[in-house]
Design a protein around this motif. Structure first.
Motif, PDB file in Angstrom:
ATOM      1  N   VAL A   1       0.824  -1.212   0.000  1.00  0.00           N
ATOM      2  CA  VAL A   1       0.000   0.000   0.000  1.00  0.00           C
ATOM      3  C   VAL A   1       0.858   1.262   0.000  1.00  0.00           C
ATOM      4  CG1 VAL A   1      -1.640   1.334   1.383  1.00  0.00           C
ATOM      5  CG2 VAL A   1      -2.021  -1.111   1.024  1.00  0.00           C
ATOM      6  N   ALA A   2       2.006   1.207   0.658  1.00  0.00           N
ATOM      7  CA  ALA A   2       2.866   2.388   0.775  1.00  0.00           C
ATOM      8  C   ALA A   2       3.594   2.730  -0.513  1.00  0.00           C
ATOM      9  CB  ALA A   2       3.879   2.177   1.902  1.00  0.00           C
ATOM     10  N   ASP A   3       3.701   1.777  -1.441  1.00  0.00           N
ATOM     11  CA  ASP A   3       4.421   1.979  -2.697  1.00  0.00           C
ATOM     12  C   ASP A   3       3.402   1.990  -3.833  1.00  0.00           C
ATOM     13  OD1 ASP A   3       5.729   1.136  -5.234  1.00  0.00           O
ATOM     14  OD2 ASP A   3       7.524   0.951  -3.994  1.00  0.00           O
ATOM     15  N   ARG A   4       3.256   3.122  -4.515  1.00  0.00           N
ATOM     16  CA  ARG A   4       2.182   3.252  -5.509  1.00  0.00           C
ATOM     17  C   ARG A   4       2.298   2.220  -6.634  1.00  0.00           C
ATOM     18  NH1 ARG A   4      -1.801   6.792  -6.817  1.00  0.00           N
ATOM     19  NH2 ARG A   4      -2.444   6.881  -9.014  1.00  0.00           N
ATOM     20  N   ALA A   5       3.505   1.952  -7.102  1.00  0.00           N
ATOM     21  CA  ALA A   5       3.669   0.973  -8.183  1.00  0.00           C
ATOM     22  C   ALA A   5       3.247  -0.423  -7.722  1.00  0.00           C
ATOM     23  CB  ALA A   5       5.104   0.973  -8.680  1.00  0.00           C
ATOM     24  N   LYS A   6       3.655  -0.794  -6.510  1.00  0.00           N
ATOM     25  CA  LYS A   6       3.264  -2.101  -5.976  1.00  0.00           C
ATOM     26  C   LYS A   6       1.762  -2.144  -5.697  1.00  0.00           C
ATOM     27  CE  LYS A   6       7.691  -3.214  -3.736  1.00  0.00           C
ATOM     28  NZ  LYS A   6       8.347  -3.475  -2.438  1.00  0.00           N
ATOM     29  N   HIS A   7       1.237  -1.019  -5.216  1.00  0.00           N
ATOM     30  CA  HIS A   7      -0.185  -0.904  -4.926  1.00  0.00           C
ATOM     31  C   HIS A   7      -0.995  -1.155  -6.205  1.00  0.00           C
ATOM     32  CE1 HIS A   7      -3.284   1.656  -2.438  1.00  0.00           C
ATOM     33  NE2 HIS A   7      -3.848   0.594  -2.972  1.00  0.00           N
ATOM     34  N   ARG A   8      -0.601  -0.500  -7.288  1.00  0.00           N
ATOM     35  CA  ARG A   8      -1.307  -0.667  -8.550  1.00  0.00           C
ATOM     36  C   ARG A   8      -1.173  -2.095  -9.070  1.00  0.00           C
ATOM     37  NH1 ARG A   8       0.539  -0.197 -13.877  1.00  0.00           N
ATOM     38  NH2 ARG A   8      -1.160   0.045 -15.400  1.00  0.00           N
ATOM     39  N   ALA A   9       0.025  -2.661  -9.007  1.00  0.00           N
ATOM     40  CA  ALA A   9       0.234  -4.025  -9.495  1.00  0.00           C
ATOM     41  C   ALA A   9      -0.621  -5.017  -8.710  1.00  0.00           C
ATOM     42  CB  ALA A   9       1.708  -4.396  -9.395  1.00  0.00           C
ATOM     43  N   HIS A  10      -0.710  -4.816  -7.404  1.00  0.00           N
ATOM     44  CA  HIS A  10      -1.527  -5.703  -6.574  1.00  0.00           C
ATOM     45  C   HIS A  10      -2.999  -5.601  -6.959  1.00  0.00           C
ATOM     46  CE1 HIS A  10      -2.290  -8.019  -2.855  1.00  0.00           C
ATOM     47  NE2 HIS A  10      -3.427  -7.336  -2.813  1.00  0.00           N
ATOM     48  N   LEU A  11      -3.470  -4.375  -7.172  1.00  0.00           N
ATOM     49  CA  LEU A  11      -4.872  -4.172  -7.514  1.00  0.00           C
ATOM     50  C   LEU A  11      -5.203  -4.682  -8.914  1.00  0.00           C
ATOM     51  CD1 LEU A  11      -5.543  -0.662  -5.948  1.00  0.00           C
ATOM     52  CD2 LEU A  11      -6.404  -2.875  -5.166  1.00  0.00           C
ATOM     53  N   LEU A  12      -4.253  -4.566  -9.837  1.00  0.00           N
ATOM     54  CA  LEU A  12      -4.483  -5.121 -11.173  1.00  0.00           C
ATOM     55  C   LEU A  12      -4.741  -6.619 -11.098  1.00  0.00           C
ATOM     56  CD1 LEU A  12      -1.775  -3.238 -13.300  1.00  0.00           C
ATOM     57  CD2 LEU A  12      -4.270  -2.976 -13.480  1.00  0.00           C
ATOM     58  N   LYS A  13      -4.029  -7.303 -10.205  1.00  0.00           N
ATOM     59  CA  LYS A  13      -4.228  -8.742 -10.043  1.00  0.00           C
ATOM     60  C   LYS A  13      -5.517  -9.037  -9.280  1.00  0.00           C
ATOM     61  CE  LYS A  13       0.686 -10.028 -10.133  1.00  0.00           C
ATOM     62  NZ  LYS A  13       1.809 -10.621  -9.355  1.00  0.00           N
TER      63      LYS A  13
END
Length: 400
Positions: free
Chosen positions: A374-386
């Motif tokens: 959640v704290a890292d926008r790129a990781k946040h987006r990648a997680h939500l895409l999945k």
């Protein structure tokens, strides 16, 4: 054999069958639907629509209508039963990836009603309620389907193709003899709907919350009119014991103590399976939705995955009916079966493991991982895409 009465016959008029029919009809392909029940069940089944599903439904003119009747949920979260919020995910991060950057909570029967109304106005779909499919025979030019009508009288109809959207206990899958490998989750899942508003008393509660606990995890899910609570339950108990009002009251009070009793609108207990059919394509007969794959409800991927199946399959059927090679249909199986195994099954099993993890160190590590995402926008987006099933759709083109 005689000439087909319709290019496509669909067994089952749930969300999967209805969306398949809508897509075929939109392309000018006549459809006959056979549904064993006499009407659309208005029970509290699946209620979560993921962003890409809404993008798909927009082309039928029902996405915005569903939004009007549903509850827009821009956030969902993981919580710990003792310590509260672990991580809250913001679907607004996907605003460049979808026209609907939120989860929509809306009972599936509302979509079914909309589609039936549209069918009645547009024509092209022969929807026959009270018709139970009893068998089929296929040959080089088509499929002959036998059925019992509402009076129990036998009948038959012939089409070029048959779609089995007839649910978890699919008689068509069973007649085909398809292996349905996987596992049965050891717990019974108890789903309880109540008028009590958990959001007024639980701090920072999102409308969709997965609550982990080593002894008794739960899911709190808000719908437009109710809150639904999902609880794991000892499988050795009888249905009467599981749904005993005093037992349900005690369990809900354990989640959130409150004065007075909970008002229970609906309660059901059911077995949960994680299974994928060995094959989806069998000559002129195709499995889709629960007939092809089953998974636990943690993540809301069941109905959404079935709708994705329906559109993938019917897009290919439309192409074949227009002259594309019959081999095109094999790609449906390769694409959608891979999603069922690699995305849906993997995600729902991981969700269940995380929520029920008993080892304190493993729980802490997973919670830290979620906070870091959640704290890292790129990781946040990648997680939500999945988690929102967008990535699995984007990966389909890589499947030959």
């Amino acid at each position: 054999m005689g000439s087909p009465e319709a290019p496509v016959i669909i067994s089952g008029a749930g969300p999967v069958g209805l969306i398949a029919a809508a897509n075929l009809s939109r392309a000018g392909v006549p459809v006959v639907m056979l549904e064993r029940t006499t009407d659309v069940p208005r029970d509290l089944r699946a209620s979560t629509f993921h962003p890409p599903t809404l993008d798909m439904l927009a082309k039928f003119g029902i996405a915005d209508r569903l939004v009007e009747k549903g509850l827009v949920c821009p956030h969902w979260q993981y919580r710990d039963r003792d310590t509260g919020v672990v991580a809250t995910f913001d679907l607004g991060v996907l605003s460049d990836d979808t026209a609907y950057p939120f989860r929509l909570q809306c009972e599936q029967w509302k979509m079914s009603d909309m589609l039936r109304e549209d069918f009645a106005q547009a024509g092209g779909i022969d929807l026959r309620y009270g018709h139970t499919v009893t068998g089929f025979v296929q040959d080089e030019t088509g499929v002959t389907v036998t059925f019992a009508d509402p009076a129990g009288a036998p009948g038959e109809i012939r089409g070029r193709y048959l779609i089995a959207a007839d649910g978890a206990h699919s008689p068509i899958r069973k007649q085909l003899g398809v292996k349905f490998d996987g596992q049965t989750i050891p717990e019974i899942f108890l789903s309880v709907s109540t008028t009590f508003d958990f959001g007024t008393v639980i701090p920072d509660l999102a409308p969709i919350a997965y609550v982990s606990d080593p002894d008794e995890w739960n899911v709190l899910l808000r719908t437009p009119s109710l809150w639904r609570v999902l609880l794991p339950t000892d499988a050795t108990l009888s249905d009467e014991q599981i749904r005993d009002p005093e037992t349900i009251e005690r369990r809900l009070q354990g989640i959130q103590a409150k004065p007075g009793r909970y008002e229970i609108v609906h309660a059901t207990a059911y077995r949960v399976h994680e299974r994928v059919a060995e094959a989806y394509v069998h000559g002129r007969v195709f499995l889709a939705g629960d007939a092809a794959h089953l998974n636990n409800p943690l993540g809301g991927m069941g109905m959404n995955g079935g709708i994705h199946d329906a559109l993938n399959l019917t897009d290919k059927l439309i192409a074949v009916l227009a002259g594309a090679p019959a081999e095109t249909l094999g790609r449906y199986e390769r694409q959608r079966r891979k999603v069922a195994l690699d995305t849906v099954q993997a995600t729902t099993l991981r969700n269940r493991k995380m929520m029920s993890e008993k080892d304190p160190a493993a729980r802490a590590a997973y919670h830290d991982e979620l906070r870091g995402i959640v704290a890292d926008r790129a990781k946040h987006r990648a997680h939500l895409l999945k988690a929102s099933m967008i990535q699995s759709l984007r990966d389909l083109d890589a499947v030959a």
